[in-house]
Design a protein around this motif. Structure first.
Motif, mmCIF file in Angstrom:
data_model
loop_
_atom_site.group_PDB
_atom_site.id
_atom_site.type_symbol
_atom_site.label_atom_id
_atom_site.label_comp_id
_atom_site.label_asym_id
_atom_site.label_seq_id
_atom_site.Cartn_x
_atom_site.Cartn_y
_atom_site.Cartn_z
ATOM 1 N N CYS A 191 70.964 42.102 77.305
ATOM 2 C CA CYS A 191 69.620 42.831 75.880
ATOM 3 C C CYS A 191 68.170 42.051 76.533
ATOM 4 C CB CYS A 191 70.101 42.351 74.637
ATOM 5 S SG CYS A 191 69.003 43.079 73.156
ATOM 6 N N ASN B 250 65.793 42.412 74.903
ATOM 7 C CA ASN B 250 64.846 41.951 73.161
ATOM 8 C C ASN B 250 65.026 40.196 73.674
ATOM 9 O OD1 ASN B 250 63.794 43.826 72.136
ATOM 10 N ND2 ASN B 250 65.742 44.625 71.514
ATOM 11 N N ALA B 251 64.258 39.484 73.021
ATOM 12 C CA ALA B 251 64.916 38.427 72.995
ATOM 13 C C ALA B 251 64.724 37.865 71.734
ATOM 14 C CB ALA B 251 64.156 37.506 74.317
ATOM 15 N N CYS B 252 64.868 37.831 71.165
ATOM 16 C CA CYS B 252 65.043 37.772 69.416
ATOM 17 C C CYS B 252 65.125 36.282 69.410
ATOM 18 C CB CYS B 252 65.399 38.060 68.372
ATOM 19 S SG CYS B 252 65.210 40.161 68.136
ATOM 20 N N TYR C 22 66.103 34.401 67.371
ATOM 21 C CA TYR C 22 66.918 33.391 66.507
ATOM 22 C C TYR C 22 68.387 34.015 67.107
ATOM 23 C CZ TYR C 22 66.479 38.095 64.931
ATOM 24 O OH TYR C 22 65.940 38.663 64.430
ATOM 25 N N CYS C 23 68.580 34.322 68.516
ATOM 26 C CA CYS C 23 69.737 35.262 68.796
ATOM 27 C C CYS C 23 70.079 33.925 69.699
ATOM 28 C CB CYS C 23 69.056 36.235 69.349
ATOM 29 S SG CYS C 23 71.031 37.119 69.940
ATOM 30 N N PHE D 6 72.659 35.396 70.694
ATOM 31 C CA PHE D 6 74.393 36.484 71.299
ATOM 32 C C PHE D 6 73.992 37.089 72.681
ATOM 33 C CE2 PHE D 6 74.848 40.738 71.261
ATOM 34 C CZ PHE D 6 76.462 41.416 70.859
ATOM 35 N N ARG D 7 72.874 37.203 73.154
ATOM 36 C CA ARG D 7 72.124 38.252 74.219
ATOM 37 C C ARG D 7 72.091 36.955 74.950
ATOM 38 N NH1 ARG D 7 67.108 36.458 76.952
ATOM 39 N NH2 ARG D 7 67.076 38.810 77.349
ATOM 40 N N GLY E 96 74.610 44.289 72.929
ATOM 41 C CA GLY E 96 72.678 44.749 73.335
ATOM 42 C C GLY E 96 71.829 45.676 73.914
ATOM 43 N N GLU E 97 71.034 45.912 73.796
ATOM 44 C CA GLU E 97 69.903 47.412 74.349
ATOM 45 C C GLU E 97 69.207 46.530 75.982
ATOM 46 O OE1 GLU E 97 67.314 47.454 71.156
ATOM 47 O OE2 GLU E 97 68.423 46.492 70.386
ATOM 48 N N LYS F 127 61.602 45.836 68.399
ATOM 49 C CA LYS F 127 61.949 44.468 66.569
ATOM 50 C C LYS F 127 61.134 45.276 65.783
ATOM 51 C CE LYS F 127 66.435 43.637 66.748
ATOM 52 N NZ LYS F 127 67.231 42.310 65.800
HETATM 53 S S1 SF4 Z 1 70.763 40.749 71.182
HETATM 54 FE FE1 SF4 Z 1 69.818 41.810 68.640
HETATM 55 S S2 SF4 Z 1 69.334 39.792 68.236
HETATM 56 FE FE2 SF4 Z 1 69.780 39.550 69.475
HETATM 57 S S3 SF4 Z 1 67.660 39.742 71.369
HETATM 58 FE FE3 SF4 Z 1 68.725 41.518 70.947
HETATM 59 S S4 SF4 Z 1 68.221 42.951 69.977
HETATM 60 FE FE4 SF4 Z 1 67.266 40.802 69.286
#
Ligand code: SF4
Length: 326
Positions: free
Chosen positions: A21, A23-25, A27-28, A30-31, A63-64, A136
């Motif tokens: 992914c 992104n780097a939220c 709280y994540c 998962f990525r 993931g994106e 996001k």
């Molecule tokens: S997997 Fe979802 S929550 Fe995790 S960083 Fe990527 S967009 Fe954010």
């Protein structure tokens, strides 16, 4: 006892095309970095589907890859291939893979009876969490929800609760969703999802957080048009709260997989136990497909026929789904 109402759930299996992914939220957990994340092979996906015969819904949770990045075309092609694979197995894909271009959304809508993207929320607390998560931004999320409405895609969205936002900000976010629904009518469900910390041991909602969840559900029921199903994941709050959650306005317990991929420390309550607790209070638990029945008429005919077959599969395996916690 007279039946007070029907609460729905969707027997589901989650496939993760990739955890990569851009992104780097904050709280994540998962990525993984895009260039270091393994990709789910079609053979592995097939094996996961075969292991879960009663799971009519296939949640594709990915993931994106950044729009315009060189890997985007391959990533998107894989989402299509996994969606087609789910259909070949007689299942119904529901993709949640971040914002899509118009072309991408149109292509996936031919294979997915419904899709999803959480609004998550608005205000300074969300902005702080998403400083390094371009997809996001509120602007991008709203544009995506508008786009799904314009394209007539039955859609799931929702709010992530308990990350520092105020009740007033929750209310503003619900007003935004209500406006979207009044314009387009495509929001089949809104998820009210408490954020929960990771770790080996579940950390249950404090009593004050439980009260805020109930107040938010009641507020959502009041603000959102009546056709929007309200959902909250039953592994993220104490099971004893179930009657109050329903009284506040929840009508759906969502896609229930054996494990929660995003919140692995929070085990799913057995479906048989949910059914029993509901029956005790006069509610019926009913399995549904990923797309709620009121939106079936929105689907292209070929996809609608698949959904009707999926519903028949659910009816024939519902006892098995309960027993195996699918
Ligand atoms: S997997 Fe979802 S929550 Fe995790 S960083 Fe990527 S967009 Fe954010």
């Amino acid at each position: 006892m007279a039946v007070r109402g029907v609460i729905t759930w969707s027997p589901s299996v989650t496939l993760v095309p990739t955890r990569g992914c851009f992104n780097a939220c904050t709280y994540c957990s998962f990525r993984l970095p895009v260039d270091r994340a393994p990709v789910l092979l079609l053979a592995e996906a097939s094996a996961q589907l075969e292991a879960r015969p009663a799971a009519a819904e296939v949640l594709l949770l990915s993931g994106e890859v950044a729009p315009g990045a060189p890997q985007r075309a391959a990533w998107f092609g894989h989402l299509r291939a996994l969606s087609a694979l789910a259909l070949r197995h007689g299942r119904l894909p529901h993709t949640n893979a971040g914002p899509l271009s118009v072309r991408e959304m149109v292509a996936l809508a031919r294979l997915n009876p419904s899709m999803g993207l959480m609004l998550e929320g608005l205000g300074p607390a969300y902005e702080a969490l998403h400083g390094r998560a371009p997809s996001k931004s509120l602007e991008v999320r709203l544009a995506q929800l508008e786009q799904a409405g314009r394209l007539g895609v039955p859609f799931t969205t929702g709010l992530l609760l308990g990350v520092g936002e105020t009740m007033a900000e929750r209310e503003r976010a619900l007003h935004v969703l209500a406006d979207l629904q009044r314009r387009w009518g495509h929001l089949q469900e809104v998820i009210l999802q408490p954020w929960r910390p990771d770790g080996d041991t579940p950390q249950h909602l404090k009593p004050s957080e439980q009260q805020e969840l109930l107040a938010t559900i009641a507020m959502a029921r009041q603000l959102l048009p009546a056709e929007v199903n309200l959902q909250t994941p039953p592994n993220l709050w104490p099971i004893e709260l179930l009657p109050q959650v329903l009284e506040a306005g929840i009508s759906d317990l969502g896609g229930i997989d054996v494990h929660d991929v995003i919140n692995p420390a929070y085990p799913q309550p057995p479906v048989a136990e949910l059914r029993q607790r509901l029956q005790h209070r006069g509610w019926e638990l009913e399995a549904r497909t990923c797309v709620h029945r009121a939106w079936w008429s929105w689907l292209p005919e070929a996809l609608r026929r698949r959904v009707e077959r999926g519903a028949r599969l659910l009816a024939s395996v519902s006892a098995q789904a309960d027993a195996t916690h699918l």
